[in-house]
Enzyme design. Structure first.
Site, mmCIF file in Angstrom:
data_model
loop_
_atom_site.group_PDB
_atom_site.id
_atom_site.type_symbol
_atom_site.label_atom_id
_atom_site.label_comp_id
_atom_site.label_asym_id
_atom_site.label_seq_id
_atom_site.Cartn_x
_atom_site.Cartn_y
_atom_site.Cartn_z
ATOM 1 N N LYS A 22 49.931 17.484 36.010
ATOM 2 C CA LYS A 22 48.867 18.148 35.239
ATOM 3 C C LYS A 22 47.960 17.086 34.619
ATOM 4 O O LYS A 22 48.441 16.045 34.180
ATOM 5 C CB LYS A 22 49.533 18.971 34.121
ATOM 6 C CG LYS A 22 48.593 19.485 33.061
ATOM 7 C CD LYS A 22 49.183 19.404 31.640
ATOM 8 C CE LYS A 22 49.256 18.001 31.115
ATOM 9 N NZ LYS A 22 49.578 17.835 29.701
ATOM 10 N N GLY A 123 52.267 12.187 29.745
ATOM 11 C CA GLY A 123 51.061 12.979 29.456
ATOM 12 C C GLY A 123 50.528 13.737 30.655
ATOM 13 O O GLY A 123 49.409 14.248 30.637
ATOM 14 N N ASP A 161 53.655 23.143 27.195
ATOM 15 C CA ASP A 161 52.877 22.919 28.428
ATOM 16 C C ASP A 161 53.380 23.750 29.609
ATOM 17 O O ASP A 161 52.742 23.764 30.662
ATOM 18 C CB ASP A 161 52.948 21.437 28.842
ATOM 19 C CG ASP A 161 51.949 20.580 28.072
ATOM 20 O OD1 ASP A 161 51.224 21.134 27.216
ATOM 21 O OD2 ASP A 161 51.903 19.362 28.320
HETATM 22 O O1 C5P Z 1 56.696 22.069 23.263
HETATM 23 P P1 C5P Z 1 57.114 20.667 23.589
HETATM 24 O O2 C5P Z 1 58.590 20.462 23.417
HETATM 25 O O3 C5P Z 1 56.650 20.191 24.921
HETATM 26 O O4 C5P Z 1 56.390 19.743 22.521
HETATM 27 C C1 C5P Z 1 56.830 18.448 22.216
HETATM 28 C C2 C5P Z 1 56.291 18.026 20.874
HETATM 29 O O5 C5P Z 1 54.889 17.776 20.976
HETATM 30 C C3 C5P Z 1 56.427 19.053 19.778
HETATM 31 O O6 C5P Z 1 57.664 18.950 19.138
HETATM 32 C C4 C5P Z 1 55.281 18.661 18.854
HETATM 33 O O7 C5P Z 1 55.651 17.550 18.052
HETATM 34 C C5 C5P Z 1 54.221 18.172 19.807
HETATM 35 N N1 C5P Z 1 53.228 19.222 20.139
HETATM 36 C C6 C5P Z 1 52.334 19.651 19.160
HETATM 37 N N2 C5P Z 1 51.416 20.605 19.477
HETATM 38 C C7 C5P Z 1 51.351 21.115 20.730
HETATM 39 C C8 C5P Z 1 52.236 20.664 21.731
HETATM 40 C C9 C5P Z 1 53.176 19.715 21.406
HETATM 41 O O8 C5P Z 1 52.361 19.189 18.020
HETATM 42 N N3 C5P Z 1 50.434 22.032 21.005
#
Ligand code: C5P
Length: 317
Positions: A22, A123, A161
């Protein structure tokens, strides 16, 4: 490029699912929720390369196993990066467990193999794309035929994501990543991705971000975002639009990992590079190129100059 499923169960006994990389063409942080997650507005596209998930039947099954788990293995250039991490923490197994439970299926009879071609913590959605591919693959394997609308709540649970990766189409994405608006798109964009082979933690990059929030494009342009339902028709028009926006996570990521700044300047210096920017929370950067030939030339030049970097070309759509 959408996730594709190749079912060769009648020949080789396996189901192969692609998990495309992505890319965030821009990413604005427009707010923060009380639970700490950030509100984003981003344009995402998917490459014609990425990881792969292979599902096969396991000869030895144990439905009594607690907790029920599938057999899991990893290969590929970035398999080593997952060494020592508990398999149950891998999003592929989490997705398997979640869908198995929701659909009341025995997962102990499965072997799931992950071919890890993408750098981790990069990323470009690697783990999230793997989870999305697993959900779609198992949906097919078990003949569930669940529509995306039924898989999306599971995807949201697996990570911010994962919903966009489940749709795997050029989309405008809002919320923390759960509101995905696919765009009508005729473009297939020559792209080069470069990663310094240094993992970058997403929470750390969000934490290092300074300053306020970027003004919401939705409030200026409406829910469907910058292009309505239609992508610009030419690369020039797209790059002109992209130049007005940015990735809010690029400055904090560059502070944490100075190699990103070097990658960006080397990428933008390549002949034919229209725009160079960081994707997601980094450290992978992308360059959009006028032609595939120029993208390939850039790959050769960058690999020769920096053999320790991961450099890959393909098409984004
Ligand atoms: O949801 P995921 O586990 O992939 O997200 C990892 C971390 O990235 C979250 O714990 C958060 O700290 C940060 N994050 C965020 N805002 C988002 C996506 C991710 O702050 N929209």
């Amino acid at each position: 490029m959408p996730i594709t499923i190749t079912d060769t169960r009648h020949l080789e006994g396996s189901l192969c699912v692609t998990a495309p990389a992505k890319v965030n063409l821009f990413l604005h942080v427009v707010g923060k929720r009380t639970d700490g997650y950030h509100l984003l507005e981003t344009l995402v596209g998917f490459c014609d390369f990425g990881d792969e998930i292979e599902i096969t039947k396991r000869s030895k099954t144990d439905p009594q196993m607690r907790p029920p788990t599938a057999h899991f293995s990893v290969s590929g250039p970035y398999a080593g990066a997952l060494d020592g991490l508990p398999p149950e923490n891998n999003l592929v197994l989490k997705a398997t467990q979640m869908l198995g439970q929701a659909a009341d299926q025995d997962i102990t009879s499965l072997h799931i193999h992950l071919k890890k071609a993408l750098p981790i913590a990069a990323g470009i959605g690697g783990g999230s794309a793997d989870a999305a591919a697993t959900l779609l693959g198992l949906n097919h394997w078990w003949g569930l035929d669940w529509p995306l609308s039924r898989l999306l709540p599971l995807a949201e649970h697996l990570g911010a994501d994962v919903p966009m990766c489940l749709k795997s189409a050029l989309s405008y994405v809002t919320g923390i990543g759960e509101d995905v608006y696919p765009l009508e798109n005729a473009l297939s964009l020559p792209i080069v991705l470069v990663n310094p082979n240094i993992p970058l933690s997403t929470p750390q990059v969000f934490k290092a971000r300074q300053g306020g929030f970027t003004d919401s494009l939705i409030s200026q342009l409406g829910q469907a975002g910058p292009f309505g339902a239609m992508m610009p028709e030419t690369m020039t028009m797209l790059c002109e639009a992209l130049s007005k926006w940015h990735n809010d996570l690029e400055p904090p990521a560059c502070d944490l990992e100075p190699a990103i700044g070097i990658i960006l300047s080397k990428l933008s210096a390549q002949p034919g590079c229209q725009i160079a920017r960081m994707s997601g929370s980094g450290a992978t950067c992308f360059g959009l190129f006028e032609s595939m030939a120029q993208a390939s030339q850039a790959v050769h030049a960058l690999r020769a100059e920096q053999p320790n970097w991961w450099v890959h070309a393909g098409a984004l759509s």
